[in-house]
Design an enzyme around this catalytic site. Sequence first.
Site, PDB file in Angstrom:
ATOM      1  N   GLU A   1       0.820  -1.206   0.000  1.00  0.00           N
ATOM      2  CA  GLU A   1       0.000   0.000   0.000  1.00  0.00           C
ATOM      3  C   GLU A   1       0.858   1.263   0.000  1.00  0.00           C
ATOM      4  O   GLU A   1       0.528   2.256  -0.667  1.00  0.00           O
ATOM      5  CB  GLU A   1      -0.910   0.012   1.234  1.00  0.00           C
ATOM      6  CG  GLU A   1      -1.850  -1.179   1.345  1.00  0.00           C
ATOM      7  CD  GLU A   1      -1.269  -2.298   2.189  1.00  0.00           C
ATOM      8  OE1 GLU A   1      -2.018  -2.869   2.997  1.00  0.00           O
ATOM      9  OE2 GLU A   1      -0.055  -2.599   2.038  1.00  0.00           O
TER      10      GLU A   1
ATOM     11  N   CYS B   1      -2.522  -3.679   7.386  1.00  0.00           N
ATOM     12  CA  CYS B   1      -2.192  -3.882   8.799  1.00  0.00           C
ATOM     13  C   CYS B   1      -2.506  -2.623   9.611  1.00  0.00           C
ATOM     14  O   CYS B   1      -2.493  -1.512   9.101  1.00  0.00           O
ATOM     15  CB  CYS B   1      -0.722  -4.264   8.957  1.00  0.00           C
ATOM     16  SG  CYS B   1       0.440  -2.972   8.433  1.00  0.00           S
TER      17      CYS B   1
ATOM     18  N   CYS C   1      -0.198   0.309   7.891  1.00  0.00           N
ATOM     19  CA  CYS C   1      -0.587   0.771   6.560  1.00  0.00           C
ATOM     20  C   CYS C   1      -1.897   1.551   6.599  1.00  0.00           C
ATOM     21  O   CYS C   1      -2.136   2.412   5.747  1.00  0.00           O
ATOM     22  CB  CYS C   1      -0.724  -0.420   5.615  1.00  0.00           C
ATOM     23  SG  CYS C   1       0.868  -1.177   5.218  1.00  0.00           S
TER      24      CYS C   1
ATOM     25  N   ARG D   1      11.238 -23.998  -5.583  1.00  0.00           N
ATOM     26  CA  ARG D   1      12.294 -23.896  -4.569  1.00  0.00           C
ATOM     27  C   ARG D   1      12.561 -22.447  -4.195  1.00  0.00           C
ATOM     28  O   ARG D   1      12.780 -22.125  -3.023  1.00  0.00           O
ATOM     29  CB  ARG D   1      13.590 -24.523  -5.101  1.00  0.00           C
ATOM     30  CG  ARG D   1      13.611 -26.036  -5.139  1.00  0.00           C
ATOM     31  CD  ARG D   1      14.934 -26.514  -5.717  1.00  0.00           C
ATOM     32  NE  ARG D   1      15.034 -27.968  -5.772  1.00  0.00           N
ATOM     33  CZ  ARG D   1      16.034 -28.626  -6.329  1.00  0.00           C
ATOM     34  NH1 ARG D   1      17.041 -27.944  -6.876  1.00  0.00           N
ATOM     35  NH2 ARG D   1      16.046 -29.947  -6.343  1.00  0.00           N
TER      36      ARG D   1
END
Length: 364
Positions: free
Chosen positions: A57, A80, A89, A189
Amino acid sequence: MTSITPFDRQMMQRALELARLGWGKTSPNPMVGAVIVQGEKIVGEGYHPAVGQPHAEVFALQAAQEAAQGATLYVTLEPCNHYGRTPPCTDAVIKHGIAKVVIGMVDPDPRVSGRGIERLIQAGIEVVVGVETASCQQLNEAFIHRVTKKRPFGILKYAMTLDGKIATTTGNSAWITGKDSREFVYHIRAGVDGIIIGGNTLRRDNPHLTTHGVSDRTPLRIVMSRSLNLPLEANLWQIENGPTLVFTQTGANPEVKAYLLQKGIEIVELDSLQPLTVFEYLSQRDFSAVLWECGEKLAAAAISSGAVQKVMAFIAPKIIGGETAPSPVGDLGLLEMNKALNLNQVTLRQFTEDFLIQGYLEYP
């Protein structure tokens, strides 16, 4: 209830594309993408590039600048609302005058879950939740598992012939699958925190367990060996190609232990060397995803202990035969077909020479 439009889905798919640019670089954080729109024009984009860096953001808001005022923010994960490695954020979203936030999925992290949404609503911002949720959840399935189950997300990967063999009777296994299948494995991987094999696989195959140039990072290469009966010369001991950790039982083979430590190999001794004790240790190091590339005995132990959530089975249209040729999974103690473990959400993907069947293990 605000209706979800095709444009909403299109913008969330773009946010998902951006989020994937963080593949393998954000753990233990999730991959997140963000798009800011004025009308139907994109005025800012961003993604979370690496742990410790600003969130998606913030980058999108920096790109949009004044155009963020009154705009709509599309973000794959709930913003968050707590101080971690970076500030909340939600504060940045409110400060820049965003009018509407469209969220792919609620953050399962208990520090966030619902609190970011609540903060935005309190600030007078319109919030829509649940656009392309399944895709957002799949992208961060390892992160979701870690924060809800408190242990890494285990993926069992193997390649086998059409008659279910992972090697010949002499142990030769190069190569069962084709080039594009192997390159896809290198990509997988690159997105995990660690790759686990057992001592038998190390002795038999002497693998590198790198990403072979597909990525600029190599995950932690992990060997499980109770006796520490390992060769003194092995590709995994070349730590300039990537870090290596060996799990063993307390007091095993002091001479080999001293040699490996001198080579720069990390050694962790556990009183009981089991898949779950290894996972408990790796969870303390904030590992989100671990790839099992082991032989049949360790694969069976990992499944039996619940340390495998996803299976990726590459199947080559070849028949090798051999009564003693190894198969992907050893004895699980299942004697009746109706006791077999099933896979959910199964998908089939075709490569040039092979097929990939993947799904999620359903435990009884």
